[in-house]
Scaffold this motif. Structure first.
Motif, short mmCIF file in Angstrom:
data_model
loop_
_atom_site.label_atom_id
_atom_site.label_comp_id
_atom_site.label_asym_id
_atom_site.label_seq_id
_atom_site.Cartn_x
_atom_site.Cartn_y
_atom_site.Cartn_z
N PRO A 1 0.99 -0.90 -7.54
CA PRO A 1 0.80 0.55 -7.43
C PRO A 1 1.93 1.26 -6.67
CG PRO A 1 -1.26 -0.59 -7.04
CD PRO A 1 -0.22 -1.65 -7.14
N ILE A 2 2.36 0.70 -5.54
CA ILE A 2 3.40 1.41 -4.77
C ILE A 2 4.74 1.37 -5.52
CG2 ILE A 2 3.96 -0.58 -3.28
CD1 ILE A 2 4.08 3.13 -2.24
N GLY A 3 5.02 0.25 -6.17
CA GLY A 3 6.26 0.16 -6.96
C GLY A 3 6.28 1.19 -8.09
N LYS B 1 5.99 5.74 3.75
CA LYS B 1 5.26 5.14 4.89
C LYS B 1 5.02 3.65 4.65
CE LYS B 1 2.45 9.19 6.12
NZ LYS B 1 1.05 9.70 6.15
N CYS B 2 5.22 3.20 3.44
CA CYS B 2 4.83 1.84 3.04
C CYS B 2 5.42 0.75 3.94
CB CYS B 2 5.28 1.60 1.60
SG CYS B 2 4.92 -0.06 1.01
N ILE B 3 4.57 -0.20 4.37
CA ILE B 3 5.04 -1.33 5.19
C ILE B 3 5.07 -2.62 4.36
CG2 ILE B 3 4.45 -0.34 7.43
CD1 ILE B 3 1.87 -2.08 7.38
N ARG B 4 4.98 -2.49 3.03
CA ARG B 4 5.12 -3.62 2.09
C ARG B 4 4.14 -4.77 2.40
NH1 ARG B 4 7.97 0.05 0.30
NH2 ARG B 4 10.14 -0.15 -0.32
N CYS B 5 2.86 -4.41 2.57
CA CYS B 5 1.87 -5.46 2.84
C CYS B 5 1.29 -6.03 1.55
CB CYS B 5 0.74 -4.88 3.69
SG CYS B 5 -0.29 -3.71 2.78
N ALA B 6 1.39 -5.27 0.46
CA ALA B 6 0.89 -5.68 -0.86
C ALA B 6 -0.63 -5.64 -1.00
CB ALA B 6 1.43 -7.05 -1.28
N ALA B 7 -1.33 -5.04 -0.04
CA ALA B 7 -2.80 -4.93 -0.20
C ALA B 7 -3.13 -4.15 -1.48
CB ALA B 7 -3.40 -4.24 1.01
N CYS B 8 -2.30 -3.16 -1.80
CA CYS B 8 -2.58 -2.36 -3.01
C CYS B 8 -2.38 -3.19 -4.28
CB CYS B 8 -1.72 -1.09 -3.04
SG CYS B 8 0.05 -1.35 -2.99
N PHE B 9 -1.50 -4.20 -4.23
CA PHE B 9 -1.33 -5.10 -5.38
C PHE B 9 -2.61 -5.91 -5.59
CE2 PHE B 9 3.50 -5.96 -5.64
CZ PHE B 9 3.84 -4.85 -4.89
N VAL C 1 -7.38 0.74 0.50
CA VAL C 1 -6.99 -0.41 1.33
C VAL C 1 -5.67 -0.19 2.07
CG1 VAL C 1 -8.22 -2.11 -0.09
CG2 VAL C 1 -5.80 -1.62 -0.58
N CYS C 2 -4.92 0.82 1.70
CA CYS C 2 -3.57 0.98 2.27
C CYS C 2 -3.63 1.18 3.78
CB CYS C 2 -2.87 2.17 1.61
SG CYS C 2 -1.23 2.44 2.32
N PRO C 3 -2.95 0.31 4.54
CA PRO C 3 -3.06 0.40 6.01
C PRO C 3 -2.39 1.64 6.60
CG PRO C 3 -1.43 -1.24 5.39
CD PRO C 3 -2.11 -0.82 4.12
N VAL C 4 -1.52 2.29 5.84
CA VAL C 4 -0.88 3.51 6.38
C VAL C 4 -1.36 4.75 5.63
CG1 VAL C 4 1.17 2.51 7.45
CG2 VAL C 4 1.16 2.88 5.00
N LYS C 5 -2.48 4.58 4.91
CA LYS C 5 -3.19 5.68 4.26
C LYS C 5 -2.31 6.49 3.29
CE LYS C 5 -6.95 7.23 6.70
NZ LYS C 5 -7.65 7.99 7.73
N ILE C 6 -1.56 5.79 2.46
CA ILE C 6 -0.80 6.50 1.43
C ILE C 6 -1.77 6.88 0.31
CG2 ILE C 6 1.10 6.33 -0.24
CD1 ILE C 6 2.38 4.24 1.62
N ASP C 7 -1.65 8.10 -0.18
CA ASP C 7 -2.53 8.59 -1.25
C ASP C 7 -1.99 8.06 -2.60
OD1 ASP C 7 -0.26 10.10 -0.78
OD2 ASP C 7 -1.13 11.97 -1.49
N ILE C 8 -2.04 6.77 -2.77
CA ILE C 8 -1.33 6.12 -3.88
C ILE C 8 -1.80 6.63 -5.24
CG2 ILE C 8 -0.72 3.89 -4.94
CD1 ILE C 8 -1.35 2.61 -2.19
N HIS C 9 -3.11 6.63 -5.47
CA HIS C 9 -3.55 6.99 -6.82
C HIS C 9 -3.31 8.47 -7.12
CE1 HIS C 9 -7.13 8.18 -4.60
NE2 HIS C 9 -7.64 8.71 -5.69
#
Ligand code: SF4
Length: 458
Positions: free
Chosen positions: A330-332, A301-309, A360-368
């Motif tokens: 984190p997404i990488g 879903k990632c839109i590569r905004c880098a907010a998670c960075f 912070v992820c704008p597309v609500k990815i459960d990153i952690h």
């Protein structure tokens, strides 16, 4: 073997730079917060974006075919690449067909992932990155360290020295306006001389066959409008179903990335201008494999905004290069092990699992959660290294048996009190950056047994 920890150690040698890197990215994170809080419907937008992406991923085959059909009807050439090698070959064949020698390129993390620049340069093609940050790192023969701010690890003094060496600016110059003007003049010449422009794609609309490219510098437009041939390269997950969906994603992207209400240029490309040629290369390169992994599907879903960075305490204090992959942060760390589990087995561990990335992820990815799941898979597949695997087995034995746990606890406390050098030495990586705490006089368990209020009758 390259690992995040070893690379981070290099970055951490310059403490002042680490502090400055940390502060700068936190500043961007705070800008993002202010922008997000200004929109009452922010959480609804995130939920909507997440649902649109979810639906798209569930019907990706249909939307890709629809997109291809529409793009072909618009007069665009559409190509499919299963992997990075095929992608690079397709781009090269288009360049070769026309006998071109010089291309300009706007920011595209996909081409970084495919190592397109190195490939084309080895074929004798001049490739000029036209995003200012990308051009700075290209002149320094470095990869970008951040997907939105590629040269964020550099100070203006570093840029001044780079421009002095490559563009002939005054020695010691560090005025941003002067340096930007020098880059502007330099890039103008490259734009005018280029035969072909290559761009990335932020969104590809299945309904229309059009693509949208977001930049703050207008360099994608400048390249695509001046050159006779435009190639747009995209991962297959960039598809969205309808033109109307853009209103959701464009509002989220710039706010999450840099705290702007909108990117300066959101350029729509639908068909080639008369007499010109437009190509779109759709690339898989491991994405369908990731789609099939139920636990990691959402990462597409990632839109590569880098907010998670920008919010990640590990990224901010270890720098992008320590991730040794095109998309850092984190997404990488979720995407890279899918491509090569052994090579990137270290990355899911480069996280505190604090969950700020997911928040912070704008597309609500459960990153952690996904990072934590990768750790389990990597351990099961034997990619965590002997020391960690043995340590975990020992911990498991200690923590699952109360008698062993008590014995190890009291013995450890005795050693900490009487032979502190066993823990306070350079072989203990935890100690390298920290002071050892004073060992307590007694364990919590002993204290509790002495002080607890006994129930009546005991
Ligand atoms: S995972 Fe989310 S926050 Fe991170 S870059 Fe992708 S969209 Fe942005």
């Amino acid at each position: 073997m390259i690992t995040h920890a070893k690379e981070a150690e290099k970055f951490n040698k310059d403490e002042a730079r680490v502090d400055w890197h940390d502060d700068t990215l936190w500043f961007v994170r705070q800008k993002r917060d202010r922008m997000a809080h200004n929109i009452p419907e922010w959480e609804q937008l995130r939920e909507k974006a997440s649902q649109i992406k979810n639906h798209t991923l569930s019907n990706l085959d249909q939307y890709l075919i629809q997109f291809e059909k529409q793009a072909l009807a618009n007069g665009v050439h559409v190509h499919w690449a299963a992997n990075a090698a095929e992608h690079n070959q397709i781009v090269f064949q288009i360049i070769q067909k026309h006998g071109f020698q010089k291309i300009v390129k706007s920011k595209s993390m996909l081409t970084e992932e495919c190592h397109l620049n190195e490939f084309l340069i080895n074929q004798g093609i001049e490739v000029i990155d036209t995003d200012l940050g990308e051009r700075i790192v290209q002149l320094r023969h470095e990869p970008p360290s951040h997907i939105v701010l590629p040269a964020i690890h550099l100070k203006k003094e570093d840029v001044g020295e780079t421009f002095h060496q490559h563009l002939g600016t005054e020695k010691g110059a560090k005025d941003p306006q002067y340096l930007t003007e020098a880059a502007r003049q330099h890039l103008r010449e490259k734009f005018i001389a280029a035969d072909l422009a290559l761009t990335g794609v932020n969104f590809a609309v299945a309904e229309t066959g059009g693509i949208v490219v977001c930049t703050n510098e207008g360099n994608a437009d400048m390249g695509a409008h001046l050159a006779n041939v435009h190639i747009a390269c995209m991962g297959i997950e960039k598809i969205i179903p309808r033109q109307a969906d853009l209103s959701v994603f464009l509002r989220l992207l710039a706010r999450s990335a840099t705290g702007q209400p909108i990117t300066t240029y959101s350029s729509h490309f639908l068909r080639p201008a008369p007499g010109k040629e437009m190509h779109i290369v759709l690339v898989d390169n491991g994405r369908t494999e990731q789609l099939a992994r139920a636990d990691f599907r959402n990462s597409l879903k990632c839109i590569r905004c880098a907010a998670c960075f920008n919010t990640c305490p590990v990224y901010r204090r270890s720098g992008g290069h320590s991730y040794h992959t095109a998309v850092a942060g984190p997404i990488g760390s979720i995407l890279a092990p899918n491509i090569d589990m052994r090579k990137y087995a270290d990355l899911p561990f480069a996280s505190t699992l604090c969950g700020s990335c997911s928040n912070v992820c704008p597309v609500k990815i459960d990153i952690h959660d996904q990072l934590w799941k990768w750790r389990q898979i990597l351990a099961q597949e034997g990619h965590t290294g002997t020391a960690k695997a043995t340590g975990m087995k020992l911990m498991s034995a200690v923590l699952s048996n109360p008698d062993i746990y008590r014995f190890v606890g009291s013995t450890g406390l005795w050693f900490l009190r009487h032979v502190p050098s066993l823990a306070s030495n350079s072989l203990n990586p935890w100690f390298k950056q920290r002071e050892m705490p004073e060992p307590p006089k007694e364990s919590f368990r002993d204290w509790y047994l002495k002080n607890r209020k006994k129930p009546k009758g005991e």
